[in-house]
Design a protein around this motif. Structure first.
Motif, PDB file in Angstrom:
ATOM      1  N   GLU A 283       0.827  -1.210   0.000  1.00  0.00           N
ATOM      2  CA  GLU A 283       0.000   0.000   0.000  1.00  0.00           C
ATOM      3  C   GLU A 283       0.863   1.263   0.000  1.00  0.00           C
ATOM      4  O   GLU A 283       0.524   2.262  -0.642  1.00  0.00           O
ATOM      5  N   MET A 284       1.982   1.228   0.703  1.00  0.00           N
ATOM      6  CA  MET A 284       2.907   2.366   0.688  1.00  0.00           C
ATOM      7  C   MET A 284       3.499   2.568  -0.704  1.00  0.00           C
ATOM      8  O   MET A 284       3.640   3.700  -1.178  1.00  0.00           O
ATOM      9  N   THR A 285       3.826   1.455  -1.361  1.00  0.00           N
ATOM     10  CA  THR A 285       4.378   1.536  -2.718  1.00  0.00           C
ATOM     11  C   THR A 285       3.373   2.186  -3.668  1.00  0.00           C
ATOM     12  O   THR A 285       3.738   3.049  -4.483  1.00  0.00           O
ATOM     13  N   ASP A 286       2.110   1.775  -3.551  1.00  0.00           N
ATOM     14  CA  ASP A 286       1.073   2.363  -4.410  1.00  0.00           C
ATOM     15  C   ASP A 286       0.896   3.850  -4.113  1.00  0.00           C
ATOM     16  O   ASP A 286       0.750   4.669  -5.036  1.00  0.00           O
ATOM     17  N   ALA A 287       0.903   4.212  -2.825  1.00  0.00           N
ATOM     18  CA  ALA A 287       0.705   5.616  -2.460  1.00  0.00           C
ATOM     19  C   ALA A 287       1.862   6.488  -2.932  1.00  0.00           C
ATOM     20  O   ALA A 287       1.666   7.672  -3.241  1.00  0.00           O
ATOM     21  N   LEU A 288       3.053   5.920  -3.011  1.00  0.00           N
ATOM     22  CA  LEU A 288       4.224   6.656  -3.500  1.00  0.00           C
ATOM     23  C   LEU A 288       4.355   6.575  -5.018  1.00  0.00           C
ATOM     24  O   LEU A 288       5.380   6.966  -5.582  1.00  0.00           O
ATOM     25  N   GLU A 289       3.301   6.058  -5.655  1.00  0.00           N
ATOM     26  CA  GLU A 289       3.179   6.024  -7.113  1.00  0.00           C
ATOM     27  C   GLU A 289       4.346   5.299  -7.780  1.00  0.00           C
ATOM     28  O   GLU A 289       4.794   5.653  -8.875  1.00  0.00           O
ATOM     29  N   GLY A 290       4.847   4.278  -7.080  1.00  0.00           N
ATOM     30  CA  GLY A 290       5.899   3.449  -7.665  1.00  0.00           C
ATOM     31  C   GLY A 290       7.259   4.101  -7.747  1.00  0.00           C
ATOM     32  O   GLY A 290       8.196   3.518  -8.304  1.00  0.00           O
ATOM     33  N   LYS A 291       7.422   5.302  -7.216  1.00  0.00           N
ATOM     34  CA  LYS A 291       8.725   5.971  -7.278  1.00  0.00           C
ATOM     35  C   LYS A 291       9.735   5.355  -6.318  1.00  0.00           C
ATOM     36  O   LYS A 291      10.933   5.594  -6.429  1.00  0.00           O
ATOM     37  N   VAL A 292       9.226   4.593  -5.365  1.00  0.00           N
ATOM     38  CA  VAL A 292      10.096   3.829  -4.474  1.00  0.00           C
ATOM     39  C   VAL A 292       9.672   2.367  -4.576  1.00  0.00           C
ATOM     40  O   VAL A 292       8.493   2.050  -4.419  1.00  0.00           O
ATOM     41  N   SER A 293      10.617   1.489  -4.857  1.00  0.00           N
ATOM     42  CA  SER A 293      10.281   0.086  -5.107  1.00  0.00           C
ATOM     43  C   SER A 293       9.892  -0.638  -3.822  1.00  0.00           C
ATOM     44  O   SER A 293      10.233  -0.203  -2.713  1.00  0.00           O
ATOM     45  N   TYR A 294       9.191  -1.742  -4.001  1.00  0.00           N
ATOM     46  CA  TYR A 294       8.823  -2.596  -2.869  1.00  0.00           C
ATOM     47  C   TYR A 294      10.079  -3.056  -2.130  1.00  0.00           C
ATOM     48  O   TYR A 294      10.128  -3.047  -0.895  1.00  0.00           O
ATOM     49  N   GLU A 295      11.100  -3.466  -2.910  1.00  0.00           N
ATOM     50  CA  GLU A 295      12.328  -3.973  -2.305  1.00  0.00           C
ATOM     51  C   GLU A 295      13.001  -2.914  -1.432  1.00  0.00           C
ATOM     52  O   GLU A 295      13.498  -3.212  -0.341  1.00  0.00           O
ATOM     53  N   MET A 296      13.015  -1.671  -1.924  1.00  0.00           N
ATOM     54  CA  MET A 296      13.634  -0.594  -1.157  1.00  0.00           C
ATOM     55  C   MET A 296      12.898  -0.360   0.161  1.00  0.00           C
ATOM     56  O   MET A 296      13.514  -0.215   1.226  1.00  0.00           O
ATOM     57  N   LEU A 297      11.558  -0.342   0.094  1.00  0.00           N
ATOM     58  CA  LEU A 297      10.775  -0.153   1.319  1.00  0.00           C
ATOM     59  C   LEU A 297      10.945  -1.336   2.269  1.00  0.00           C
ATOM     60  O   LEU A 297      11.021  -1.163   3.490  1.00  0.00           O
ATOM     61  N   TYR A 298      10.996  -2.528   1.695  1.00  0.00           N
ATOM     62  CA  TYR A 298      11.167  -3.732   2.528  1.00  0.00           C
ATOM     63  C   TYR A 298      12.477  -3.662   3.312  1.00  0.00           C
ATOM     64  O   TYR A 298      12.523  -3.990   4.506  1.00  0.00           O
ATOM     65  N   MET A 299      13.547  -3.218   2.666  1.00  0.00           N
ATOM     66  CA  MET A 299      14.843  -3.105   3.330  1.00  0.00           C
ATOM     67  C   MET A 299      14.788  -2.120   4.494  1.00  0.00           C
ATOM     68  O   MET A 299      15.507  -2.275   5.485  1.00  0.00           O
ATOM     69  N   GLU A 300      13.919  -1.116   4.394  1.00  0.00           N
ATOM     70  CA  GLU A 300      13.837  -0.089   5.425  1.00  0.00           C
ATOM     71  C   GLU A 300      12.834  -0.421   6.527  1.00  0.00           C
ATOM     72  O   GLU A 300      12.957   0.067   7.646  1.00  0.00           O
TER      73      GLU A 300
END
Length: 569
Positions: A283-300
């Motif tokens: 849901e965060m990835t969708d809200a950020l309009e794909g400008k940040v990847s799932y993998e990047m958010l997962y790492m954080e």
């Protein structure tokens, strides 16, 4: 009425029988209290005049209810409840523990119409206050119920948290000020209920950030560990959101994302933290309009990834210290070498300058041991030179010997810790895993790069504890792996006892195996049964445990064997 209070009211009405009882027996004559005793005394009360305490921390039906009910059916009521009565109310309420017993009595009377379940003897305790809304009296009731339920250790985390929150509201009304967690803990302690300010803070966060969205999950018994994880994930996700949200133009708030992601999990049984985390990151990835990847958010966001990053950062510091130590050792060895060469040159020069007569005299003494020795007098300067030469040569030899262990520093480090200076632990682990054909098992909380190798200076109990958690997590048993705190901390673990038998054969086998391999008591001896399907499978189906778990199991067995062997030395 707020949504929170509505949920509380519904929970009480659903799980506790708060409506008054009616006795339709033709021989029953109702009576209404006309006075209120001013001292504690035993009185007989009928069920139609007895209500459960509406703020009782327990909101769910007691899991031992059927057993308690059957005991009352056969033996009667052995333990009489304490009761009290608010001024002006026509009924009594439970003063501390006993709500479950009252509920059982009501069901038994409805089923049997037996009068022995209708009228019971109770200890009446006077109401602490002159009015029905006396804060002191309400606090006394609430704390009594908290203590009673804590004694039986049968409250869920959220039930206890809601009880503490209710106590906070009473105290703030009584003191006419807001209380911090520390102040609330102090007030409760003064009234006989001990609880840490840290736990109060966590309860407050749970009520604020989790309870509005997953009340059913919490009432189903979600415990400390997953609650800690959820709150930590929220902190990580909020930090990441604040970092990236400026890159997109959106009206979506983090609170909305958190609510949507968590609310969808309210009916999950069992609740899985990783499943929720995946939904949150998506849901965060969708809200950020794909400008940040799932993998990047997962790492954080992921807790294990964040822990690994901290370990990696710590490893960089260790590598820097090792490199600095190596440079110091090399510098010291170079200084010793230069000093030794300089002293050797001086010694050789002094020998060349000695008179020939002296050399002949020495030789004569050595060659003719039977001849009486007659020392010729030497001048002071000659004696001093010889003494200095002897000390110089002796000192050079000793310092060279002392420097030899420094040459083996890297080798000793490698033998004791399995660490090669100049390489990161992760790089060494991956290299070792490749050599041993275990690249696939070099994952998880405790990666395995070698099944058999044991380094004597490492923390073997810490590795065993992490392996046990990894194995248990594959079968949703991690809540039973308990870290036993010792001084100094050594990460011993044992398996918590089961509340009820595990119906799944594989889970039961894994639990028994980990129980046998616990490190808290290395003299502990217990047996476990391993089904063929667990390790080998059959021609029709795969084994019940995958290759990674099997490797980690072998490694855990090796460590426990080593720990037991060294413990007896």
């Amino acid at each position: 009425m707020s949504n929170k209070n509505k949920k509380l009211t519904e929970a009480i009405a659903r799980n506790l029988n708060v409506s008054p009882m009616v006795n339709t027996s033709p021989t029953y004559a109702s009576a209404t209290a006309t006075h209120y005793p001013t001292t504690s005394q035993y009185i007989t009360v009928t069920l139609d005049k007895l209500h459960p305490y509406e703020h009782n921390p327990r909101k769910n039906r007691n899991p031992n209810f059927d057993m308690i009910k059957e005991s009352i059916r056969r033996r009667g009521l052995d333990h009489k409840p304490n009761i009290t009565q608010r001024p002006g109310e026509p009924f009594y309420i439970i003063a501390d523990g006993g709500n479950t017993r009252i509920q059982a009595l009501k069901e038994l009377f409805n089923e049997t119409q037996d009068q022995r379940f209708w009228a019971i003897e109770c200890l009446y305790k006077p109401w602490k206050g002159e009015t029905a809304d006396s804060v002191e009296a309400e606090l006394d009731l609430l704390i009594g119920h908290l203590i009673e339920n804590d004694t039986r250790a049968d409250l869920t985390f959220i039930e206890k948290a809601l009880g503490i929150q209710q106590a906070k509201e009473y105290y703030e009304k009584k003191l006419d000020k807001e209380l911090s967690s520390r102040e609330l803990a102090s007030e409760l302690e003064n009234d006989g209920y001990i609880i840490s300010k840290t736990l109060i803070s966590k309860m407050s966060l749970c009520i604020k950030f989790l309870y509005p969205f997953i009340p059913d999950v919490l009432f189903n018994g979600l415990g400390n560990s997953p609650i800690d994880k959820l709150l930590s994930i929220r902190n990580n996700a909020l930090d990441v959101w604040q970092q990236y949200r400026l890159e997109v133009e959106t009206d979506i708030t983090f609170e909305a994302i958190w609510e949507n992601s968590l609310s969808r999990c309210n009916n999950d049984n069992p609740f899985n933290v990783k499943t929720f985390q995946d939904a949150l990151i998506n849901e965060m990835t969708d809200a950020l309009e794909g400008k940040v990847s799932y993998e990047m958010l997962y790492m954080e966001v992921d807790l294990d990834e964040r822990k690994f990053q901290k370990l990696a950062k710590k490893q960089q510091e260790i590598d820097a210290q090792i490199q600095h130590s190596q440079e110091d050792v090399a510098k010291f060895q170079q200084q010793q070498l230069e000093k030794s060469q300089f002293e050797t040159e001086i010694s050789h020069s002094d020998k060349l300058e000695k008179p020939t007569t002296q050399e002949n005299e020495v030789k004569e003494i050595v060659v003719n041991p039977d001849t009486p020795i007659q020392w010729e007098e030497k001048n002071d300067s000659t004696l001093d030179t010889e003494t200095e030469n002897n000390h110089s040569e002796s000192g050079t030899i000793n310092k060279t010997v002392e420097a030899e262990p420094d040459n083996d520093l890297a080798q000793q480090f490698s033998q004791n810790y399995g660490i090669v200076p100049g390489m990161t632990i992760q790089a060494q682990r991956e290299q070792q895993a490749t050599v041993n054909g275990l690249e696939f098992a070099c994952v998880g909380r405790q990666p395995v790069a070698d099944i058999w190798q044991v380094y004597p200076s490492r923390q073997h109990k810490a590795e065993a504890y992490s392996l046990a958690l990894d194995i248990a997590e594959q079968f949703n048993l991690e809540q039973f792996v308990e870290h036993i705190v010792k001084e100094p901390v050594d990460y011993s673990f044992q398996m918590k006892p089961l509340d009820e038998a595990l119906e799944d054969d594989t889970k039961r086998s894994i639990y028994e195996l980990l129980n046998m391999l616990q490190t808290h008591d290395l003299t502990y001896s217990d047996a476990c049964f391993l089904d063929t399907a667990l390790l080998l499978g059959s021609a029709e189906r795969e084994p019940n445990i995958d290759d990674i778990t099997l490797v980690k199991l072998f490694r855990l067995i090796r460590l426990v064997r080593y720990l037991r062997a060294t413990a007896t030395v």
